[in-house]
Design a protein around this motif. Structure first.
Motif, PDB file in Angstrom:
ATOM      1  N   GLU A   1       0.806  -0.973  -0.104  1.00 27.87           N
ATOM      2  CA  GLU A   1       0.131  -0.015   0.047  1.00 27.87           C
ATOM      3  C   GLU A   1       0.905   1.171  -0.020  1.00 27.87           C
TER       4      GLU A   1
ATOM      5  N   LEU B   1       2.027   1.681  -3.567  1.00 30.09           N
ATOM      6  CA  LEU B   1       0.894   2.318  -4.347  1.00 30.09           C
ATOM      7  C   LEU B   1       0.605   3.720  -3.908  1.00 30.09           C
TER       8      LEU B   1
ATOM      9  N   ARG C   1      -1.366  -1.980  -9.157  1.00 27.13           N
ATOM     10  CA  ARG C   1      -1.443  -3.205  -8.409  1.00 27.13           C
ATOM     11  C   ARG C   1      -1.359  -4.416  -9.332  1.00 27.13           C
TER      12      ARG C   1
ATOM     13  N   LEU D   1       3.167  -3.640  -9.420  1.00 31.43           N
ATOM     14  CA  LEU D   1       3.453  -4.312  -8.037  1.00 31.43           C
ATOM     15  C   LEU D   1       4.064  -5.558  -7.920  1.00 31.43           C
TER      16      LEU D   1
END
Length: 203
Positions: free
Chosen positions: A89, A92, A180, A184
């Motif tokens: 997170e 992100l 994501r 990621l």
């Protein structure tokens, strides 16, 4: 106009002064239309001096893109440390903040207008720009990677981010979902080899 450029130990500042002139011209005139003569005049040097530092407009644009991208990323990530829990997170948050900062910075935002897509594509494929991003971003995410793999991941990261800048998602939530899903897993080493970037469109 040009007599002070190499005097008094100023030679090491010449490139920065030229790139600062590019930044001002991009804001005033737009991206992709700035010529070497205009840059020389704005920087206060002769065209011959300018060509000693940058052999053509492409190399000048590459240097400008590399410097500005590196500075923006370093600035954003100072405010978004990755230490602690919820690393995904936090990552992100940092990437969405990077996109927001690029969109709010006048001399960067102009490059992502539809008319400049071709120029941005060529710049993003430049090894100099990739090297800059690898140095300040990819290497800190994946210090385990050898140089060649880091470069592949850097190239893929640049393409994902630029695609979102040139073709923005409908919302920040959608943007985070795309990051994501498509970036990621490689940055966090979630079971994907960097070679898989090739299958996803890198090279």
């Amino acid at each position: 106009m040009t007599g002070d450029w190499l005097a008094g130990g100023r030679a090491e500042l010449a490139s920065e002064r030229i790139l600062d002139a590019v930044r001002g011209l991009v804001i005033d005139k737009g991206a992709g239309t700035v010529g070497m003569a205009e840059v020389a005049e704005a920087a206060g040097c002769s065209r011959a001096t300018l060509y000693r530092y940058f052999e053509n407009r492409q190399s000048l644009y590459v240097a400008f893109a590399g410097r500005e991208a590196g500075q923006l990323i370093a600035r954003v990530w100072r405010d978004h440390p990755l230490d602690g829990a919820d690393r995904a997170e936090r990552l992100l948050d940092g990437m969405t903040a990077t996109l927001a900062a690029a969109r709010k910075t006048p001399h960067l935002a102009v490059w992502f207008e539809p008319a400049n897509v071709g120029i941005v594509a060529r710049l993003s494929d430049s090894s100099a720009v990739i090297d800059e991003l690898v140095a300040v971003f990819v290497a800190r995410m994946r210090p385990d990677l050898p140089v060649a793999a880091a470069r592949r991941l850097g190239r893929w990261s640049v393409r994902v981010m630029i695609s979102l800048l040139t073709l923005p998602a409908a919302s920040e939530d959608e943007e985070r979902s795309l990051l994501r899903d498509f970036l990621l897993p490689f940055l966090l080493d979630d079971g994907l080899a960097v070679e898989d970037v090739t299958d996803a469109g890198g090279r």
